[in-house]
Design an enzyme around this catalytic site. Structure first.
Site, mmCIF file in Angstrom:
data_model
loop_
_atom_site.group_PDB
_atom_site.id
_atom_site.type_symbol
_atom_site.label_atom_id
_atom_site.label_comp_id
_atom_site.label_asym_id
_atom_site.label_seq_id
_atom_site.Cartn_x
_atom_site.Cartn_y
_atom_site.Cartn_z
ATOM 1 N N ASN A 233 5.895 3.204 13.195
ATOM 2 C CA ASN A 233 7.115 2.479 13.512
ATOM 3 C C ASN A 233 7.087 2.001 14.968
ATOM 4 O O ASN A 233 6.354 1.103 15.308
ATOM 5 C CB ASN A 233 8.323 3.373 13.204
ATOM 6 C CG ASN A 233 9.582 2.602 12.940
ATOM 7 O OD1 ASN A 233 9.983 1.759 13.734
ATOM 8 N ND2 ASN A 233 10.231 2.870 11.812
ATOM 9 N N ASP A 288 11.881 6.160 15.413
ATOM 10 C CA ASP A 288 11.919 4.725 15.131
ATOM 11 C C ASP A 288 11.400 4.000 16.364
ATOM 12 O O ASP A 288 10.306 4.279 16.840
ATOM 13 C CB ASP A 288 13.351 4.331 14.753
ATOM 14 C CG ASP A 288 13.424 3.064 13.911
ATOM 15 O OD1 ASP A 288 12.647 2.129 14.189
ATOM 16 O OD2 ASP A 288 14.258 2.979 13.002
#
Length: 351
Positions: A233, A288
């Site tokens: 990510n 993330d």
């Protein structure tokens, strides 16, 4: 706090500022108002301070401001210095929004942003990560079009006209490029999980049987760096460019990896930088997006908000947004951190 609640509170905030100058650390969500030179914004969340080292990074009275809201899933914040504004993706709505200091709401900057096809489709079809190339052009991780692309238009006159930088690996369509970062060696590094595919791992259009981290070298050639991260990510580099950090948003292996970057620009010596798998489900979010400060500290979104790590992997604190937090970005002088958290665009001032 919802947008319609903000305006009646403007007067309350101004009166309170005249009576009380104590800017203590924020606590319950949306419980106070803060001021900048042109507007007042509701605040939310809290700051978890785990080390006295954090005082040199975040002021002791730091607060999390709600700048704009109402987005379906906000991502990819990017500060544009010449325009004095931050832009950010709203992935399901296939658009990029913009916000300027003092504004009470965001505006549409670019639409469509990640899917330019004519066939209707659902899922996370917009763009995700945003960044500027060495020439100051906007580069987008486009989920729907499954490519890394550069916007052909100028930043102050955006148009949905793009040049493809990478869209396949050895003739097979990429999954859905997610986040990216430029290295001082001139290469563009990006991650390619399946989140932009309508059925993700089970999507019939998925052509690659792994989730890769790639490098586009200055000549335009694509290199696969690793296929061993299950959900790559966010990505970023240490200030000296010798270490790459990659987030994995796999709930069963929620980690940040660190890699040495060799002279050729490839990855070596992969190791776990920090593991939060045991925190999954205890607070919203997963590893993330991430950004690396010029002093080497890593600001990485994860369960609960934005984690602040030392270069050695010590967790110094956590900006608890109260929402699943997707990404973050500094302004040019690194005095402000912008955060995209579910339906919100947020801000916290740094030292």
């Amino acid at each position: 706090m919802r947008t319609q609640q903000l305006f009646p509170l403007l007067l309350i905030g101004l009166l309170a500022a005249c009576q009380n100058t104590d800017n203590g650390q924020s606590g319950d969500p949306a419980d106070t108002e803060t001021m900048d030179t042109t507007a007042t914004y509701a605040t939310t969340g809290s700051i978890e301070r785990l080390s006295p080292k954090l005082d040199a990074i975040l002021p002791t009275d730091a607060r999390i401001e709600i700048l704009a809201e109402g987005f379906e899933w906000s991502e990819g914040p990017l500060w544009l210095e010449d325009q004095q504004m931050v832009i950010f993706s709203d992935i399901p709505n296939n658009r990029i929004n913009s916000w300027k200091p003092g504004d009470q709401q965001a505006a549409v900057y670019l639409e469509p942003s990640g899917y330019t096809g004519e066939t209707g489709r659902g899922g996370e079809l917009g763009c995700n990560g945003l960044l500027l190339d060495p020439e100051g052009k906007l580069v987008l991780c486009q989920h729907g079009d499954r490519r890394i692309a550069r916007m052909d238009a100028l930043l102050d006159a955006p148009k949905s006209e793009f040049t493809t930088l990478a869209d396949n690996w050895q003739g097979k369509k990429l999954n859905s490029p997610n986040d990216a970062a430029y290295h001082a060696n001139g290469s563009l590094y990006f991650t390619d999980p399946p989140y932009g595919l309508e059925k993700r791992m089970d999507d019939p259009g998925k052509e690659i049987d792994f989730q890769g981290v790639y490098r586009i070298d200055p000549s335009g050639k694509l290199h696969l760096l690793t296929d061993e991260i299950t959900r790559p990510n966010g990505i970023g580099f240490s200030p000296d460019g010798k270490t790459a950090y990659v987030a994995s948003s796999d709930p069963d292996k929620a980690i940040w990896m660190a890699f040495d970057v060799n002279d050729a620009g490839d990855f070596e010596n992969g190791r776990i930088f920090y593991d939060v798998t045991d925190q999954v489900g205890q607070a919203p979010g997963l590893p993330d997006g991430l950004k690396v400060h010029s002093n080497g500290h890593i600001f990485a979104t994860g369960p609960g908000g934005v984690y602040i790590f030392s270069p050695e992997g010590e967790k110094l604190g956590l900006i608890r947004t109260g929402e699943a937090t997707a990404n973050c970005a500094f302004d040019t002088d690194e005095k402000t951190l912008y955060m995209t958290a579910d339906m919100y665009l947020l801000r916290v001032e740094l030292e």
